[in-house]
Design an enzyme around this catalytic site. Sequence first.
Site, PDB file in Angstrom:
ATOM      1  N   ASP A 174       1.332   5.149   0.265  1.00  0.00           N
ATOM      2  CA  ASP A 174       0.644   6.379   0.676  1.00  0.00           C
ATOM      3  C   ASP A 174       1.167   7.554  -0.133  1.00  0.00           C
ATOM      4  OD1 ASP A 174      -1.150   5.551   2.761  1.00  0.00           O
ATOM      5  OD2 ASP A 174       0.611   5.118   3.995  1.00  0.00           O
ATOM      6  N   GLY A 222       1.526   0.206   8.911  1.00  0.00           N
ATOM      7  CA  GLY A 222       2.764   0.916   8.614  1.00  0.00           C
ATOM      8  C   GLY A 222       3.796   0.670   9.694  1.00  0.00           C
ATOM      9  N   SER A 223       3.655   1.387  10.818  1.00  0.00           N
ATOM     10  CA  SER A 223       4.682   1.296  11.862  1.00  0.00           C
ATOM     11  C   SER A 223       4.801  -0.106  12.453  1.00  0.00           C
ATOM     12  CB  SER A 223       4.424   2.340  12.950  1.00  0.00           C
ATOM     13  OG  SER A 223       3.087   2.304  13.362  1.00  0.00           O
ATOM     14  N   ASP A 234      -7.075   1.119   7.714  1.00  0.00           N
ATOM     15  CA  ASP A 234      -5.731   1.689   7.598  1.00  0.00           C
ATOM     16  C   ASP A 234      -5.520   2.713   8.704  1.00  0.00           C
ATOM     17  OD1 ASP A 234      -3.317   2.724   6.705  1.00  0.00           O
ATOM     18  OD2 ASP A 234      -4.194   3.849   5.033  1.00  0.00           O
ATOM     19  N   GLY A 235      -4.437   2.547   9.451  1.00  0.00           N
ATOM     20  CA  GLY A 235      -4.105   3.513  10.500  1.00  0.00           C
ATOM     21  C   GLY A 235      -4.246   2.909  11.883  1.00  0.00           C
ATOM     22  N   HIS A 276      -2.807   4.793  -2.168  1.00  0.00           N
ATOM     23  CA  HIS A 276      -3.793   5.487  -1.336  1.00  0.00           C
ATOM     24  C   HIS A 276      -3.562   6.980  -1.557  1.00  0.00           C
ATOM     25  CE1 HIS A 276      -5.083   6.403   3.118  1.00  0.00           C
ATOM     26  NE2 HIS A 276      -5.900   6.944   2.238  1.00  0.00           N
ATOM     27  N   GLY A 319       1.969   5.904  12.706  1.00  0.00           N
ATOM     28  CA  GLY A 319       2.305   5.853  14.127  1.00  0.00           C
ATOM     29  C   GLY A 319       1.256   6.443  15.057  1.00  0.00           C
ATOM     30  N   HIS A 321       0.880  -1.177   0.000  1.00  0.00           N
ATOM     31  CA  HIS A 321       0.000   0.000   0.000  1.00  0.00           C
ATOM     32  C   HIS A 321       0.916   1.225   0.000  1.00  0.00           C
ATOM     33  CE1 HIS A 321      -3.512   2.218   2.073  1.00  0.00           C
ATOM     34  NE2 HIS A 321      -2.504   2.961   2.492  1.00  0.00           N
TER      35      HIS A 321
HETATM   36  C1  DX5 Z   1      -1.988   7.384   7.239  1.00  0.00           C
HETATM   37  C2  DX5 Z   1      -1.634   6.426   6.145  1.00  0.00           C
HETATM   38  C3  DX5 Z   1      -1.463   5.036   6.661  1.00  0.00           C
HETATM   39  C4  DX5 Z   1      -0.303   4.945   7.603  1.00  0.00           C
HETATM   40  C5  DX5 Z   1      -0.388   3.707   8.421  1.00  0.00           C
HETATM   41  O1  DX5 Z   1      -2.221   8.616   6.696  1.00  0.00           O
HETATM   42  O2  DX5 Z   1      -2.642   6.384   5.180  1.00  0.00           O
HETATM   43  O3  DX5 Z   1      -1.342   4.121   5.596  1.00  0.00           O
HETATM   44  O4  DX5 Z   1       0.913   4.987   6.937  1.00  0.00           O
HETATM   45  O5  DX5 Z   1       0.610   3.729   9.384  1.00  0.00           O
HETATM   46  P1  DX5 Z   1       0.359   3.128  10.847  1.00  0.00           P
HETATM   47  O6  DX5 Z   1       0.034   1.675  10.638  1.00  0.00           O
HETATM   48  O7  DX5 Z   1       1.646   3.344  11.535  1.00  0.00           O
HETATM   49  O8  DX5 Z   1      -0.778   3.883  11.449  1.00  0.00           O
HETATM   50 ZN    ZN Z   2      -2.678   4.643   3.760  1.00  0.00          ZN
END
Ligand code: DX5
Ligand code: ZN
Length: 245
Positions: free
Chosen positions: A33, A226-227, A204-205, A63, A178, A31
Site C-alpha cells: 500500500d 492486512g490485519s 481489499d479492505g 496499490h 483494520g 500487496h
Molecule cells: C486500505 C489498504 C488495504 C489495507 C487492508 O487502505 O489499501 O490494503 O491495508 O487492511 P485490512 O485487511 O486490515 O483491512
Molecule cells: Zn491496499
Amino acid sequence: MIEIIPAIIAEEFRELKKKIRLVEPYVDWVHIDIMDGKFVPHSTWSEPKKLKDINTNLKIETHLMILDPFKTLDDWLRAGISRVIIHWESLKLNPEGQLKKITEKVKNYKSQIPEPQRSQRGKPLFHPSLRLGRVKKRIYPLRLGVALNPETPWQEIKAFVKNLDLVLLMGVNPGRSGQSFREEILPKIKALREFSANLNIEVDGGVKPENIRKIIEAGANILVAGSAIFEARNVKMAVEELRQR
Ligand code: DX5
Ligand code: ZN
C-alpha cells in the site's frame, strides 16, 4: 484459483522488508500500500528505487493511493513489480484520457526494458537493473489494475475493463488497515463478475476468515488481507485459515 495476498502498509523501508520476510514462505504475491498523504490522509514508505534491494521471489503489486499516479508510474514500472494498481478516483482531470495514457504506458513498458547484452561467450549478460535473474522474472508480464472506492460504481470504468488485468474493489475507504468490510460491496462484486467472467476481481479492505467465503461467492478471486494476517499471532496459520474458508 483463489489467491490470498497479504497487504503491507509500511512507514519505512525496514518495516516493509520485515513484513515481506514474514509472509514470504507462505504466499506468491504481496500487496504494498502506497499513500501520499493527499489522496488519503496518511502517508507511507514510497521509494520505488529501493524496492529491488529487498530481493524477494514474491510477485509484488503496488496499490497506489496517490494523486496523479502518472507522475511516478515510470519509477514503479522500473522497480520490478508485477502489477501496478491505480485509483480511478485519483485521476481528476479527464480521467478517461488519463487511464488510456496509463494503459498504453504499462502495455508498452516491456519494450522499454533494455535488451539483455550479450557477453563474448554468447551468454546473456543482463542489464544492471535486471542483474538478479529473479527480478527479471518478476518484470514480465507487467499488469495494470484499477481500484474503485466503495462509493464508486464499477460502471464508470466499464469501457476499460477489457484492457485491464484486474479491478480492485475496495471493501473499506482507502487509507488504513483494520476497518470493517462494507457489506454493500457484495452486490457490486456480483455485478462485475456477471459482466466479466474472466476478469481478476480483487477485494481489499476488511477481508477476514469470517467473511471471505461470502466475498468469494460473490465473485472475487483475489483477496487482500492486512490485519487478518499481520495482527495474527501466527502468520502461517492466518494465511492457511483464509485459504481454507
Ligand atoms: C486500505 C489498504 C488495504 C489495507 C487492508 O487502505 O489499501 O490494503 O491495508 O487492511 P485490512 O485487511 O486490515 O483491512
Ligand atoms: Zn491496499
